[in-house]
Design a protein around this motif. Structure first.
Motif, PDB file in Angstrom:
ATOM      1  N   ARG A  94      71.705  77.647   6.992  1.00 51.70           N
ATOM      2  CA  ARG A  94      72.422  78.910   6.846  1.00 51.70           C
ATOM      3  C   ARG A  94      72.173  79.815   8.045  1.00 51.70           C
ATOM      4  N   GLU A  95      70.911  79.940   8.449  1.00 55.81           N
ATOM      5  CA  GLU A  95      70.597  80.793   9.593  1.00 55.81           C
ATOM      6  C   GLU A  95      71.229  80.245  10.881  1.00 55.81           C
ATOM      7  N   VAL A  96      71.231  78.926  11.024  1.00 56.78           N
ATOM      8  CA  VAL A  96      71.804  78.330  12.236  1.00 56.78           C
ATOM      9  C   VAL A  96      73.312  78.536  12.271  1.00 56.78           C
ATOM     10  N   SER A  97      73.975  78.326  11.147  1.00 56.49           N
ATOM     11  CA  SER A  97      75.433  78.510  11.117  1.00 56.49           C
ATOM     12  C   SER A  97      75.799  79.978  11.329  1.00 56.49           C
ATOM     13  N   ASP A  98      75.007  80.896  10.784  1.00 50.60           N
ATOM     14  CA  ASP A  98      75.251  82.325  11.038  1.00 50.60           C
ATOM     15  C   ASP A  98      75.178  82.622  12.538  1.00 50.60           C
ATOM     16  N   LEU A  99      74.192  82.042  13.197  1.00 55.38           N
ATOM     17  CA  LEU A  99      74.012  82.286  14.624  1.00 55.38           C
ATOM     18  C   LEU A  99      75.130  81.659  15.451  1.00 55.38           C
ATOM     19  N   PHE A 100      75.434  80.384  15.162  1.00 60.74           N
ATOM     20  CA  PHE A 100      76.427  79.671  15.963  1.00 60.74           C
ATOM     21  C   PHE A 100      77.850  80.171  15.711  1.00 60.74           C
ATOM     22  N   ASP A 159      64.389  72.666  11.920  1.00 60.17           N
ATOM     23  CA  ASP A 159      64.225  73.941  12.608  1.00 60.17           C
ATOM     24  C   ASP A 159      63.753  73.756  14.045  1.00 60.17           C
ATOM     25  N   THR A 160      62.884  72.779  14.285  1.00 63.44           N
ATOM     26  CA  THR A 160      62.393  72.543  15.643  1.00 63.44           C
ATOM     27  C   THR A 160      63.522  72.088  16.563  1.00 63.44           C
ATOM     28  N   MET A 161      64.341  71.152  16.073  1.00 60.77           N
ATOM     29  CA  MET A 161      65.408  70.624  16.918  1.00 60.77           C
ATOM     30  C   MET A 161      66.461  71.681  17.211  1.00 60.77           C
ATOM     31  N   PHE A 162      66.868  72.432  16.197  1.00 64.46           N
ATOM     32  CA  PHE A 162      67.934  73.400  16.434  1.00 64.46           C
ATOM     33  C   PHE A 162      67.441  74.664  17.135  1.00 64.46           C
ATOM     34  N   ARG A 163      66.159  74.932  17.075  1.00 65.64           N
ATOM     35  CA  ARG A 163      65.615  76.007  17.914  1.00 65.64           C
ATOM     36  C   ARG A 163      65.708  75.579  19.385  1.00 65.64           C
ATOM     37  N   ALA A 164      65.426  74.288  19.630  1.00 66.58           N
ATOM     38  CA  ALA A 164      65.528  73.779  21.001  1.00 66.58           C
ATOM     39  C   ALA A 164      66.974  73.824  21.489  1.00 66.58           C
ATOM     40  N   PHE A 165      67.911  73.470  20.622  1.00 69.63           N
ATOM     41  CA  PHE A 165      69.321  73.572  20.996  1.00 69.63           C
ATOM     42  C   PHE A 165      69.697  75.025  21.324  1.00 69.63           C
ATOM     43  N   ALA A 166      69.294  75.950  20.469  1.00 72.92           N
ATOM     44  CA  ALA A 166      69.636  77.361  20.669  1.00 72.92           C
ATOM     45  C   ALA A 166      69.054  77.905  21.965  1.00 72.92           C
ATOM     46  N   ALA A 189      84.863  70.062  32.006  1.00 74.61           N
ATOM     47  CA  ALA A 189      85.884  70.907  31.373  1.00 74.61           C
ATOM     48  C   ALA A 189      85.303  72.231  30.881  1.00 74.61           C
ATOM     49  N   ARG A 190      84.114  72.597  31.347  1.00 75.93           N
ATOM     50  CA  ARG A 190      83.441  73.866  31.045  1.00 75.93           C
ATOM     51  C   ARG A 190      82.909  73.958  29.616  1.00 75.93           C
ATOM     52  N   TYR A 191      82.744  72.823  28.945  1.00 77.69           N
ATOM     53  CA  TYR A 191      82.032  72.842  27.667  1.00 77.69           C
ATOM     54  C   TYR A 191      80.543  72.992  27.949  1.00 77.69           C
ATOM     55  N   LEU A 192      79.845  73.621  27.031  1.00 77.83           N
ATOM     56  CA  LEU A 192      78.386  73.685  27.106  1.00 77.83           C
ATOM     57  C   LEU A 192      77.848  72.565  26.221  1.00 77.83           C
ATOM     58  N   VAL A 193      77.279  71.538  26.825  1.00 79.09           N
ATOM     59  CA  VAL A 193      76.815  70.356  26.103  1.00 79.09           C
ATOM     60  C   VAL A 193      75.299  70.310  26.147  1.00 79.09           C
ATOM     61  N   VAL A 194      74.677  70.161  24.982  1.00 79.14           N
ATOM     62  CA  VAL A 194      73.217  70.070  24.886  1.00 79.14           C
ATOM     63  C   VAL A 194      72.870  68.754  24.207  1.00 79.14           C
ATOM     64  N   TYR A 195      72.016  67.979  24.861  1.00 77.03           N
ATOM     65  CA  TYR A 195      71.628  66.653  24.364  1.00 77.03           C
ATOM     66  C   TYR A 195      70.232  66.697  23.766  1.00 77.03           C
ATOM     67  N   PHE A 210      69.979  82.074  22.796  1.00 75.53           N
ATOM     68  CA  PHE A 210      70.248  82.264  21.376  1.00 75.53           C
ATOM     69  C   PHE A 210      69.001  82.110  20.506  1.00 75.53           C
ATOM     70  N   ASP A 211      68.028  81.358  20.943  1.00 72.73           N
ATOM     71  CA  ASP A 211      66.848  81.144  20.097  1.00 72.73           C
ATOM     72  C   ASP A 211      66.083  82.432  19.839  1.00 72.73           C
ATOM     73  N   SER A 212      66.277  83.444  20.682  1.00 73.66           N
ATOM     74  CA  SER A 212      65.584  84.723  20.476  1.00 73.66           C
ATOM     75  C   SER A 212      66.073  85.435  19.221  1.00 73.66           C
ATOM     76  N   LEU A 213      67.214  85.002  18.662  1.00 76.74           N
ATOM     77  CA  LEU A 213      67.755  85.624  17.455  1.00 76.74           C
ATOM     78  C   LEU A 213      67.389  84.863  16.186  1.00 76.74           C
TER      79      LEU A 213
END
Length: 464
Positions: free
Chosen positions: A208-214, A165-172, A149-155, A196-199
């Protein structure tokens, strides 16, 4: 079905000497008030604990039935049977979660609920239940469906040392900059691999930083799967995830989280977090129904050209106790037993072979000292207590209280008696470990003991 022999244990009643020569004392016979079906230790376990059975070795060494490339023509075995074995393995193999949708059976209601929560309610989802109940398979099939359905899914799979920070950097790093609101498509042409991880800050960061980015995601919807969330030991990680869920919801971000983990309820995974309750939906994974067991075994039937008799299906369903993992494991072993006899009809005798092979493997994984403890007469006398404790210890960490066991026993036995007898196996035999504090807790020292006890209870139920 002829399963009576499973309940005919040895009738030796003599006390058993311990390793140091002392005679083990017996706990109270209070559990004799429990249903007789649950008081019997299956005779097959006694045969395991007596020692290895003599077998006639074939003059020929065992060989693989197929090559590493699944070629069956050059192995010397019947090619048709070899292909059936491979097809059965692919359809019912239990060593890995189900990933492909064509191998997914049952759980259609759970998949529909998960899709509805993400698509219609726009909430975050916590999938929880016992180990082996199908959580990981569910999210893999969901991910495949969402991508369609064109969702971007990351496992991502959580570990005991997971860091936020390590896990969500990998997600980004899996989210292309193409989906950032401030990036023009023409700018992407200059760096097609930007993510996105470049930001994110190079140093440590938080929710806070992750929610700002997402919050800047546009043009798609992102689903982040945190599998095996129960393995995370760091309380700060869980607090940060809860804070992230709240922030993403408050900002109507196009990013949603799906958490999975071993737990008996929602609080065991997310903790006491009233501020996010309206932003999450709990999806408990219930045991399989009889119809869902049949649908899983039907995958093996269609793939390998075999058939399971009604008695075999009933036996597998009873022994599995609603666990998709055990349905696949027993179904695969039973089907293989039939094919070993050059038969395509799987009956209850093949089911018995499957159960006994699984129990033999589980028993072999336990230290000999633990096997000797379980074989003793006082363990036989207290088998209902040990089974009830195994059921009570189904939480992620395996700990349980006297009250948990009291609830499982289902008989009029005082909690003080239960605690005394549990301590007997904790102190005299070290089958259990005990943690004294504000509330006394117990846990089996080896998780394999719980699995063996629970299947023995299912065997006793069939044999009754």
């Amino acid at each position: 079905m002829s399963w009576k022999f499973w309940s005919r244990g040895d009738r030796q009643e003599a006390d058993t000497a311990t390793d140091d020569g002392e005679v083990a004392t017996r706990p109270s016979p209070a559990f004799s008030t429990i249903d007789a079906r649950l008081r019997q230790r299956p005779a097959f376990l006694d045969t395991l604990w007596r020692g290895p059975v003599e077998t006639d070795d074939s003059p020929e060494l065992p060989r693989f039935s197929a090559t590493a490339s699944d070629d069956v023509a050059s192995t010397g075995d019947d090619p048709n049977l070899a292909r059936k074995r491979l097809a059965l393995r692919d359809a019912l193999g239990a060593s890995q979660p189900v990933i492909a949708r064509e191998r997914f059976a049952g759980r259609h209601d759970a998949l529909a609920q998960l899709i509805a929560a993400i698509e219609q309610q726009r909430v975050h989802v916590v999938v929880y239940g016992e180990r082996g109940i199908g959580k990981t398979s569910l999210v893999h099939v969901f991910a495949d469906t969402a991508r369609e359905a064109r969702y971007l899914v990351v496992y991502g799979s959580c570990g005991t040392e997971a860091r936020f920070d390590t896990m969500f950097r990998a997600f980004a790093s899996k989210i292309p900059m193409l989906y950032h609101r401030d990036v023009l498509p023409t700018a992407i042409d200059n760096d097609a691999h930007a993510t996105f991880d470049s930001l994110l800050p190079e140093s440590e960061f938080g929710p806070r930083e992750v929610s700002d980015l997402f919050a800047d995601v546009v043009g798609t919807r992102v689903v982040l799967i945190l599998d095996e969330y129960d393995r995370v030991l760091d309380p700060a990680f869980r607090r940060d995830v809860a804070e992230l869920i709240k922030n993403l919801s408050d900002r109507a971000a196009r990013v949603q989280l799906v958490l999975t983990g071993v737990a008996q309820n929602l609080d065991e995974l997310v903790g006491y977090a009233p501020s996010i309750r309206r932003n999450i939906v709990g999806l408990p994974m219930r045991p399989l129904t009889a119809g869902e067991v049949k649908s899983i075994l039907a995958l093996g039937e269609g793939a390998a050209g075999i058939s399971y008799s009604g008695e075999a299906v009933e036996m597998i369903a009873t022994m599995a106790g609603g666990s998709p993992y055990l349905v696949r494991l027993l179904g695969h072993r039973a089907g293989t037993a039939a094919l070993d006899e050059h038969r395509v009809s799987v009956d209850e005798s093949h089911g018995r072979v499957a159960v006994e092979k699984v129990l033999t493997d589980w028993n072999a994984s336990l230290p000999r000292r633990i096997q000797a403890i379980l074989a003793r007469d006082d363990a036989r006398a207290q088998w209902p207590l040990l089974v009830a404790a195994a059921r009570a210890g189904s939480s992620a960490d395996g700990w349980f209280t006297v009250d948990d066991v009291y609830t499982e026993v289902g008989a009029n036995i005082p909690p003080v008696t239960i605690e005394r007898d549990l301590r007997h196996f904790a102190h005299a035999h070290e089958l259990l470990e005990v943690q004294d504090g504000a509330e006394t807790r117990f846990r089996y020292r080896y998780p394999g003991v719980s699995s063996l006890l629970l299947m023995s209870a299912a065997m006793a139920k069939l044999a009754a």
